[in-house]
Design a protein around this motif. Sequence first.
Motif, PDB file in Angstrom:
ATOM      1  N   ASP A  37       0.826  -1.203   0.000  1.00  0.00           N
ATOM      2  CA  ASP A  37       0.000   0.000   0.000  1.00  0.00           C
ATOM      3  C   ASP A  37       0.866   1.260   0.000  1.00  0.00           C
ATOM      4  O   ASP A  37       0.538   2.264  -0.635  1.00  0.00           O
ATOM      5  CB  ASP A  37      -0.935  -0.019   1.214  1.00  0.00           C
ATOM      6  CG  ASP A  37      -2.038   1.029   1.114  1.00  0.00           C
ATOM      7  OD1 ASP A  37      -2.491   1.316  -0.017  1.00  0.00           O
ATOM      8  OD2 ASP A  37      -2.441   1.564   2.159  1.00  0.00           O
ATOM      9  N   PRO A  40       4.742  -0.165  -3.559  1.00  0.00           N
ATOM     10  CA  PRO A  40       4.385  -1.297  -4.426  1.00  0.00           C
ATOM     11  C   PRO A  40       5.565  -2.167  -4.837  1.00  0.00           C
ATOM     12  O   PRO A  40       5.358  -3.292  -5.303  1.00  0.00           O
ATOM     13  CB  PRO A  40       3.762  -0.616  -5.653  1.00  0.00           C
ATOM     14  CG  PRO A  40       3.308   0.707  -5.172  1.00  0.00           C
ATOM     15  CD  PRO A  40       4.314   1.120  -4.141  1.00  0.00           C
ATOM     16  N   LYS A 353      -2.345  -7.246 -11.929  1.00  0.00           N
ATOM     17  CA  LYS A 353      -2.350  -6.077 -11.033  1.00  0.00           C
ATOM     18  C   LYS A 353      -1.963  -6.483  -9.607  1.00  0.00           C
ATOM     19  O   LYS A 353      -2.579  -6.055  -8.627  1.00  0.00           O
ATOM     20  CB  LYS A 353      -3.732  -5.405 -11.024  1.00  0.00           C
ATOM     21  CG  LYS A 353      -4.274  -5.093 -12.419  1.00  0.00           C
ATOM     22  CD  LYS A 353      -3.471  -4.034 -13.129  1.00  0.00           C
ATOM     23  CE  LYS A 353      -4.138  -3.553 -14.413  1.00  0.00           C
ATOM     24  NZ  LYS A 353      -4.254  -4.574 -15.464  1.00  0.00           N
ATOM     25  N   LYS A 355       0.629  -5.770  -7.741  1.00  0.00           N
ATOM     26  CA  LYS A 355       1.268  -4.803  -6.840  1.00  0.00           C
ATOM     27  C   LYS A 355       0.280  -3.806  -6.244  1.00  0.00           C
ATOM     28  O   LYS A 355       0.622  -3.089  -5.305  1.00  0.00           O
ATOM     29  CB  LYS A 355       2.357  -4.018  -7.588  1.00  0.00           C
ATOM     30  CG  LYS A 355       3.628  -4.800  -7.858  1.00  0.00           C
ATOM     31  CD  LYS A 355       4.691  -3.875  -8.440  1.00  0.00           C
ATOM     32  CE  LYS A 355       6.002  -4.599  -8.680  1.00  0.00           C
ATOM     33  NZ  LYS A 355       7.053  -3.680  -9.179  1.00  0.00           N
ATOM     34  N   HIS A 356      -0.924  -3.752  -6.789  1.00  0.00           N
ATOM     35  CA  HIS A 356      -1.888  -2.731  -6.368  1.00  0.00           C
ATOM     36  C   HIS A 356      -3.255  -3.352  -6.054  1.00  0.00           C
ATOM     37  O   HIS A 356      -4.269  -2.946  -6.611  1.00  0.00           O
ATOM     38  CB  HIS A 356      -2.045  -1.670  -7.462  1.00  0.00           C
ATOM     39  CG  HIS A 356      -0.765  -1.038  -7.885  1.00  0.00           C
ATOM     40  ND1 HIS A 356      -0.168  -0.010  -7.176  1.00  0.00           N
ATOM     41  CD2 HIS A 356       0.060  -1.296  -8.939  1.00  0.00           C
ATOM     42  CE1 HIS A 356       0.955   0.340  -7.783  1.00  0.00           C
ATOM     43  NE2 HIS A 356       1.121  -0.423  -8.853  1.00  0.00           N
ATOM     44  N   LYS A 359      -6.254  -0.961  -4.981  1.00  0.00           N
ATOM     45  CA  LYS A 359      -6.839  -0.149  -6.038  1.00  0.00           C
ATOM     46  C   LYS A 359      -7.852  -0.928  -6.864  1.00  0.00           C
ATOM     47  O   LYS A 359      -8.714  -0.341  -7.525  1.00  0.00           O
ATOM     48  CB  LYS A 359      -5.744   0.395  -6.963  1.00  0.00           C
ATOM     49  CG  LYS A 359      -4.853   1.448  -6.330  1.00  0.00           C
ATOM     50  CD  LYS A 359      -3.845   1.961  -7.348  1.00  0.00           C
ATOM     51  CE  LYS A 359      -2.940   3.027  -6.734  1.00  0.00           C
ATOM     52  NZ  LYS A 359      -1.931   3.516  -7.723  1.00  0.00           N
TER      53      LYS A 359
END
Length: 402
Positions: A37, A40, A353, A355-356, A359
Amino acid sequence: MSKIKTPHIFTSESVSEGHPDKVCDQISDAILDACLDQDPDSRVACECLATTDLLVIAGEITTHAHINYEQIARQVIREIGYNDPTLGFSAETCKIVIAIHKQSPDIAMGVDRAQKEEQGAGDQGMMFGYASRGTSNLMPAPIDYAHQLLRRLTELRKSGRHAFLRPDAKSQVSIRYENGLPQAVDTIVVSHQHTEEMDRRDLEKLVKDVARKIFPKSLLGKDVKYFINPTGQFIIGGPNGDTGLTGRKIIVDTYGGAGSHGGGAFSGKDPSKVDRSAAYMARYCAKNIVAAGFADKCEVQVAYAIGVAEPVSVNVDTYGTGCCPEIEEILQEIIKEELIFDFRPAKITEALKLKHPKKHGWSYRETAVAGHFGREIFPWEKTDKVAALQKSVKARLAKLKK
């Protein structure tokens, strides 16, 4: 190609969020979520051990994030429901020991490359993805229903409507198969931690009520055998009853024993660890293959060498359920071309996705309970590659016929 026709019974188990191993998995993944968070690019390999009023957090973490490991751990323990000191493990009273250091530079040099697409695998090893018909989410039915039983019992415990329930629990589901498809539930086993005052008949009634709501009527007949707290009582549980460790429930985390397992655990590992990320990509690949109609069952295996981006091998197995004799070879060629599924570590991370997560509406901690596969909130559960696969396979089959 012929389908499997031998009738058989297959069994899988699940464990609840209060199981000692799952307590550790959730804390490890909550720490990973907190690191990603803020940073990343964090490198995280976090493992926990939990026993009577003691939690040890250890591992290798390289990050620019500022993390209060103890605070995260106590919050997870609190949210699971270990808030009573008399249980022998609680958020307020347990001692927490932290032994964290940075990732080995020997590993880091193979992962950190100037060009992201050349990022090497964080370790050697083989990873598997699996999908099969029989449930709407293309998961093996025994593990899927075992997870559903405990998810519902956890919801009821946290609602306060059944005060005799405590956090630790296990389920097990045995299903009879014919022609490769689930036909009937044979046995349901549930062991659930409870208060001293509980009347066992209340738990038996509750479990059967939940089962009737979860299983389709076509599967849940009158002859189902139930074993509910078969030892007679389950008062001492959680880390006080059994030492917990991160990464010890790898079969619960995956397909309940259906298909193969490479041996690597998932929780507490950032996406550069192909133990986790490549297993997610392999599931994504296998699920799209089955959803596209090319097989009733599919297992995808990939293998890596540490520091090397390209997989050293790719294998597709349809267990004799493929749509044509050439389908496995064709699918392997498609995967190796990297146009639909790219198994290089950086490309996996980008496509899913990884790493995030925050989101995109999910968290790694959510994967740590009720399995890493089968729930649509996770990006590797999408079937958005079906059309591309069908087009590519159709073209190759047409070429073979010329």
